[in-house]
Design an enzyme around this catalytic site. Structure first.
Site, short mmCIF file in Angstrom:
data_model
loop_
_atom_site.label_atom_id
_atom_site.label_comp_id
_atom_site.label_asym_id
_atom_site.label_seq_id
_atom_site.Cartn_x
_atom_site.Cartn_y
_atom_site.Cartn_z
N ASP A 210 -33.62 -50.55 34.87
CA ASP A 210 -32.42 -49.63 34.04
C ASP A 210 -32.09 -48.24 35.02
OD1 ASP A 210 -31.54 -47.80 32.30
OD2 ASP A 210 -33.02 -48.07 30.73
N VAL A 211 -30.87 -48.24 35.39
CA VAL A 211 -30.37 -47.11 36.16
C VAL A 211 -30.70 -45.94 35.59
CG1 VAL A 211 -28.84 -48.33 37.59
CG2 VAL A 211 -28.13 -47.49 35.60
N TYR A 304 -15.82 -42.14 27.40
CA TYR A 304 -15.78 -43.15 28.52
C TYR A 304 -14.92 -42.51 29.63
CZ TYR A 304 -14.04 -47.26 31.01
OH TYR A 304 -13.77 -48.17 32.16
N LYS A 308 -15.81 -41.22 33.43
CA LYS A 308 -15.49 -41.81 34.46
C LYS A 308 -14.98 -40.56 35.48
CE LYS A 308 -15.83 -46.41 34.32
NZ LYS A 308 -16.80 -46.93 35.35
#
Lengths: 397, 80
Positions: A210-211, A304, A308
């Site tokens: 899990d990053v 989102y 980003k």
């Protein structure tokens, strides 16, 4: 032809050669250089001078340094760019010379070695001393071949179980990279990617991490190094699903979810992998950005798109900070791509998007994978802090 | 069937065989599909289906599949 790379030289490294000066050497040098001063070639004349015998040309002795530099230190591919000499004692025919060059300094940015040069005779007397600078030439092809040998070509693909990540893992394996397919929950997807790679005789492993958890990421990087002997790159594809919401309906948690996976995850991965990249002075990281965060952002995907956009900026700040250490950070920014991520986007929106794209199709994950591989490989070694837009021409900046 | 009726209109307006109209038929592939023809298309579709398109919908009908989706959308709006 073997070329010793600049990085292989250490301060203190030396090379030497020996030569006995003959009458023939002096005659040839006089003929070649045009220096037929009677002190060098006429014994009768020389006897009348304070030297009492002929003296070899100082530059004849010094010329052996050219052989030493061109053939031994640094050897093939060397470019001698400066030299000073002090001629301390005369050299005679019959003198047994020892010509020595030792590295006393290195200029990393220009690949220059500073050499202390000395010529001593058979009585251990220094007859010539000086300092020279030599540039180690980067012969493009040979350098790359050598690098390819040294470069482990091991890439960790974060989010390699599906979509762009899976396509990238498969494409990299086809290009002879060894690949770590990271996944968080979708083990079946990761195994399917691994299976596809193995069917094409590729070399890969899957790793659950899990990053968002830095310890989990550290363990993954350690496992990569243990299994493949090193790591040369990371592709960060982890992302949350794109869902459209009115801003006034959003809660902070909706935004935080995107930042947690995209930004915090990337942060953890970069912090961990830099422990490998900094000592080896090389490494390449590619983040997956989005057209939704480029120029005019996409409507109503605030979390989102904002996350980003942060990722795009993170790549640039890292490129600035770690460029001097040979570590590159870039972004591949896809337009609408045929993956599960756009499953909820209405058919009409997809059709309209296609018609807005000059190439009249949505991107396939393989289109994105090709761009990622380009940025990872040595052909892109002078590209960092860049965003490579894969929009089919939909947005031209 | 709605799709057949759309194809018939496209065929008559652009003088192309009905059989040649498919998912790839668009303003890119039909030579006479210019801005004037597009307005004629909009009028013909409105008359055929008894709907009224918004400005946005008129611009969006750039291909056969988009026309079908937009006509359905407009027909639904009418029902509501």
């Amino acid at each position: 032809m073997k070329i010793k790379h600049f990085s292989q030289f250490k301060i203190g490294d030396f090379a030497k050669l020996e030569h006995v000066i003959t009458e023939n050497d002096v005659a040839k040098f006089a003929e070649l250089s045009g220096d037929d001063n009677p002190l060098h070639v006429n014994k009768t004349f020389a006897k009348k001078t304070v030297f009492k015998d002929t003296v070899a040309h100082g530059m004849l002795g010094a010329s052996f340094l050219s052989a030493l530099i061109g053939k031994h230190i640094p050897g093939n591919g060397a470019l001698w760019i400066s030299q000073n000499f002090e001629f301390l004692l005369p050299m005679r025919i019959g003198d047994h010379l020892t010509v020595l060059a030792r590295v006393i300094e290195k200029y990393e940015s220009q690949h220059i070695l500073v050499l202390e040069t000395t010529i001593t005779n058979q009585h251990k007397q220094v007859v010539v001393k000086g300092t020279g600078k030599v540039r180690c030439l980067e012969l493009e092809k040979l350098d790359q071949e050598q690098k390819a040998h040294e470069d482990p070509k091991v890439i960790i693909v974060i989010g390699g179980s599906r979509g762009i990540g899976a396509a990238t893992a498969e494409y990299l394996a086809q290009k002879n990279y060894r690949v770590v397919i990271n996944y968080s929950k979708d083990r079946a997807g990761a195994e399917a990617t691994l299976q596809a790679i193995k069917e094409n005789n590729g070399n890969a492993m899957i790793y659950q991490a899990d990053v968002r958890n830095s310890e989990s990421v550290d363990a993954m990087v350690r496992a990569t190094v243990q299994t493949f002997g090193g790591v040369s790159g990371l592709v960060y594809c982890a992302t949350s699903k794109v869902t459209a919401s009115d801003f006034l309906q959003l809660e902070w948690q909706d935004i935080a979810e995107h930042f947690d996976l995209q930004l915090r995850g990337a942060f953890n991965c970069v912090q961990s992998i830099l422990k490998e990249f900094v000592p080896q002075k090389s490494g390449s990281v590619v983040f997956i950005g989005s057209m939704a965060a480029d120029a005019t952002p996409m409507l109503k995907v605030t979390g989102y798109a904002t996350a980003k956009a942060a990722l795009h900026t993170l790549a640039k700040t890292l490129a600035l900070e770690f460029g001097p250490q040979g570590i590159r950070f870039n972004v591949v920014s896809p337009g609408m791509t045929e993956t599960g991520l756009i499953a909820d986007i209405p058919e009409k929106t997809r059709l309209l998007t296609k018609m807005q794209i000059p190439l009249r199709r949505l991107a396939q994950p393989q289109d994105i994978a090709g761009a990622i591989e380009f940025l990872l490989n040595p052909n892109a070694k002078h590209i960092t802090g860049e965003t490579l837009r894969i929009y089919g021409g939909q947005l031209m900046i | 069937m709605l799709e057949q009726r759309v194809k018939k209109i496209l065929s008559q307006l652009f003088q192309i065989p009905v059989e040649s109209i498919n998912e790839d038929t668009s303003s890119d592939t039909v030579p006479n599909w210019n801005s004037l023809a597009h307005m004629n298309l909009v009028v013909a579709l409105e008359e055929e289906f008894g709907v009224s398109f918004s400005d946005e919908q008129m611009i969006e009908m750039l291909s056969y599949p988009l026309i079908v989706l937009t006509v359905k959308e407009a027909a639904n709006e009418k029902t509501i």
